[in-house]
Scaffold this motif. Sequence first.
Motif, PDB file in Angstrom:
ATOM      1  N   ASP A 291       0.832  -1.330  -0.096  1.00 30.73           N
ATOM      2  CA  ASP A 291      -0.048  -0.137   0.101  1.00 30.73           C
ATOM      3  C   ASP A 291       0.821   1.414   0.147  1.00 30.73           C
ATOM      4  OD1 ASP A 291      -1.819   1.995   0.454  1.00 30.73           O
ATOM      5  OD2 ASP A 291      -2.733   1.206   2.311  1.00 30.73           O
ATOM      6  N   ASN A 292       0.796   2.006  -0.950  1.00 32.76           N
ATOM      7  CA  ASN A 292       1.714   3.158  -1.290  1.00 32.76           C
ATOM      8  C   ASN A 292       1.048   4.282  -0.673  1.00 32.76           C
ATOM      9  OD1 ASN A 292       3.867   1.723  -2.476  1.00 32.76           O
ATOM     10  ND2 ASN A 292       2.944   1.875  -4.469  1.00 32.76           N
TER      11      ASN A 292
ATOM     12  N   HIS B  93     -11.125   2.571  -0.442  1.00 29.89           N
ATOM     13  CA  HIS B  93     -12.196   1.767  -0.663  1.00 29.89           C
ATOM     14  C   HIS B  93     -12.815   1.614   0.663  1.00 29.89           C
ATOM     15  CE1 HIS B  93     -10.184  -0.100  -4.317  1.00 29.89           C
ATOM     16  NE2 HIS B  93     -10.779   0.738  -4.800  1.00 29.89           N
ATOM     17  N   PHE B  94     -14.169   1.549   0.503  1.00 28.09           N
ATOM     18  CA  PHE B  94     -15.102   1.349   1.970  1.00 28.09           C
ATOM     19  C   PHE B  94     -15.697   0.017   1.687  1.00 28.09           C
ATOM     20  CE2 PHE B  94     -14.886   6.042   1.432  1.00 28.09           C
ATOM     21  CZ  PHE B  94     -14.406   6.341   2.709  1.00 28.09           C
ATOM     22  N   TYR B  95     -15.737  -0.619   2.947  1.00 29.80           N
ATOM     23  CA  TYR B  95     -16.426  -1.926   3.057  1.00 29.80           C
ATOM     24  C   TYR B  95     -17.486  -2.035   4.057  1.00 29.80           C
ATOM     25  CZ  TYR B  95     -12.104  -3.228   0.301  1.00 29.80           C
ATOM     26  OH  TYR B  95     -11.118  -3.300  -0.525  1.00 29.80           O
ATOM     27  N   VAL B  96     -18.707  -2.549   3.844  1.00 34.50           N
ATOM     28  CA  VAL B  96     -19.579  -2.799   4.900  1.00 34.50           C
ATOM     29  C   VAL B  96     -20.196  -4.230   5.220  1.00 34.50           C
ATOM     30  CG1 VAL B  96     -21.883  -2.314   5.702  1.00 34.50           C
ATOM     31  CG2 VAL B  96     -20.541  -0.455   4.696  1.00 34.50           C
ATOM     32  N   CYS B  97     -19.886  -4.627   6.271  1.00 28.26           N
ATOM     33  CA  CYS B  97     -20.295  -6.193   6.453  1.00 28.26           C
ATOM     34  C   CYS B  97     -21.852  -6.295   6.432  1.00 28.26           C
ATOM     35  CB  CYS B  97     -19.669  -6.510   7.549  1.00 28.26           C
ATOM     36  SG  CYS B  97     -20.104  -8.334   8.024  1.00 28.26           S
ATOM     37  N   PRO B  98     -22.324  -7.080   5.446  1.00 24.63           N
ATOM     38  CA  PRO B  98     -23.837  -7.299   5.571  1.00 24.63           C
ATOM     39  C   PRO B  98     -24.405  -8.105   6.700  1.00 24.63           C
ATOM     40  CG  PRO B  98     -22.730  -9.058   4.113  1.00 24.63           C
ATOM     41  CD  PRO B  98     -21.342  -8.044   4.555  1.00 24.63           C
ATOM     42  N   THR B  99     -23.399  -8.823   7.633  1.00 28.12           N
ATOM     43  CA  THR B  99     -23.961  -9.402   8.778  1.00 28.12           C
ATOM     44  C   THR B  99     -23.803  -8.586   9.786  1.00 28.12           C
ATOM     45  OG1 THR B  99     -22.946 -11.522   7.824  1.00 28.12           O
ATOM     46  CG2 THR B  99     -23.418 -11.364  10.154  1.00 28.12           C
ATOM     47  N   CYS B 100     -22.847  -8.088  10.223  1.00 32.06           N
ATOM     48  CA  CYS B 100     -22.758  -7.306  11.564  1.00 32.06           C
ATOM     49  C   CYS B 100     -22.833  -5.745  11.423  1.00 32.06           C
ATOM     50  CB  CYS B 100     -21.459  -7.658  12.295  1.00 32.06           C
ATOM     51  SG  CYS B 100     -19.891  -7.148  11.476  1.00 32.06           S
TER      52      CYS B 100
ATOM     53  N   SER C  72      -9.785   0.718   3.288  1.00 35.16           N
ATOM     54  CA  SER C  72      -8.411   0.517   2.574  1.00 35.16           C
ATOM     55  C   SER C  72      -8.046   1.393   1.531  1.00 35.16           C
ATOM     56  CB  SER C  72      -8.414  -1.125   1.975  1.00 35.16           C
ATOM     57  OG  SER C  72      -9.035  -1.085   0.804  1.00 35.16           O
ATOM     58  N   THR C  73      -6.806   1.595   1.264  1.00 34.77           N
ATOM     59  CA  THR C  73      -6.465   2.824   0.479  1.00 34.77           C
ATOM     60  C   THR C  73      -5.400   1.947  -0.695  1.00 34.77           C
ATOM     61  OG1 THR C  73      -4.328   3.025   1.886  1.00 34.77           O
ATOM     62  CG2 THR C  73      -6.229   4.472   2.250  1.00 34.77           C
ATOM     63  N   GLY C  74      -5.633   0.619  -0.603  1.00 36.91           N
ATOM     64  CA  GLY C  74      -5.195  -0.117  -1.911  1.00 36.91           C
ATOM     65  C   GLY C  74      -5.730  -1.318  -2.123  1.00 36.91           C
ATOM     66  N   SER C  75      -5.112  -2.140  -2.730  1.00 36.53           N
ATOM     67  CA  SER C  75      -5.798  -3.714  -3.094  1.00 36.53           C
ATOM     68  C   SER C  75      -5.754  -4.316  -1.852  1.00 36.53           C
ATOM     69  CB  SER C  75      -4.959  -4.245  -4.245  1.00 36.53           C
ATOM     70  OG  SER C  75      -3.444  -4.677  -3.788  1.00 36.53           O
TER      71      SER C  75
END
Length: 203
Positions: free
Chosen positions: A75-76, A83-90, A96-99
């Motif tokens: 991650d540079n 990228h934003f992620y939302v867990c569908p369960t909890c 994250s700022t990279g892959s």
Amino acid sequence: MDCTKIGKLIADLRKEKGMTQKNIADALGVQNKTVSKWECGLGCPDLAYWSDLSAIFGVDMAQMMEGEITSNKPDNGNIDKIHFYVCPTCGNILVSTGSASVFCCGRKLEYLRLAEKAEQLDLSVEESDIDYYITFDHPMEKAHYISFAAYVKSDRVLLNRLYPEQSPAFRIPISAGGKLYLYCVNHGLTVYSNFWTKQNWKM
């Protein structure tokens, strides 16, 4: 499955954790020689043990079964690739700022993509001595609410978690010029790159 590759990976992960074959065997309820057999490539763990092995080593079960843990590119720190992620369960919110391979509640998460038909909200910005108070028009109902607001600028991400039936407002430190992301559970992710225009300011 390639038992030789999997065995080598198990041995490497065990040593990385500073554990003995007996430690692994005791945790799984098997004999030492069973773990030794796996590490020598003379057999693969039964399906019943994979979930526990994944938890013991703290790695993705699917990659373990392939016998290879894939590393992400370094991650540079390019905040433009956030990228934003939302867990569908909890409902956990991750960034994250990279892959990255991001997991929560046993599931691999896909990052949120900007909504094709963005929900445009009227934003108002009010300056106090130490921060900006941002309000927006939204019903904030149990089935329709803004889950988070994230302010992104330079090397910083300021994440505000929001909840249904909460006032549609949040605060950020004084620092104009960044991008504001809002995530609606119904309409998806929207970015406001020009919300600092004077029409949004309360005078």
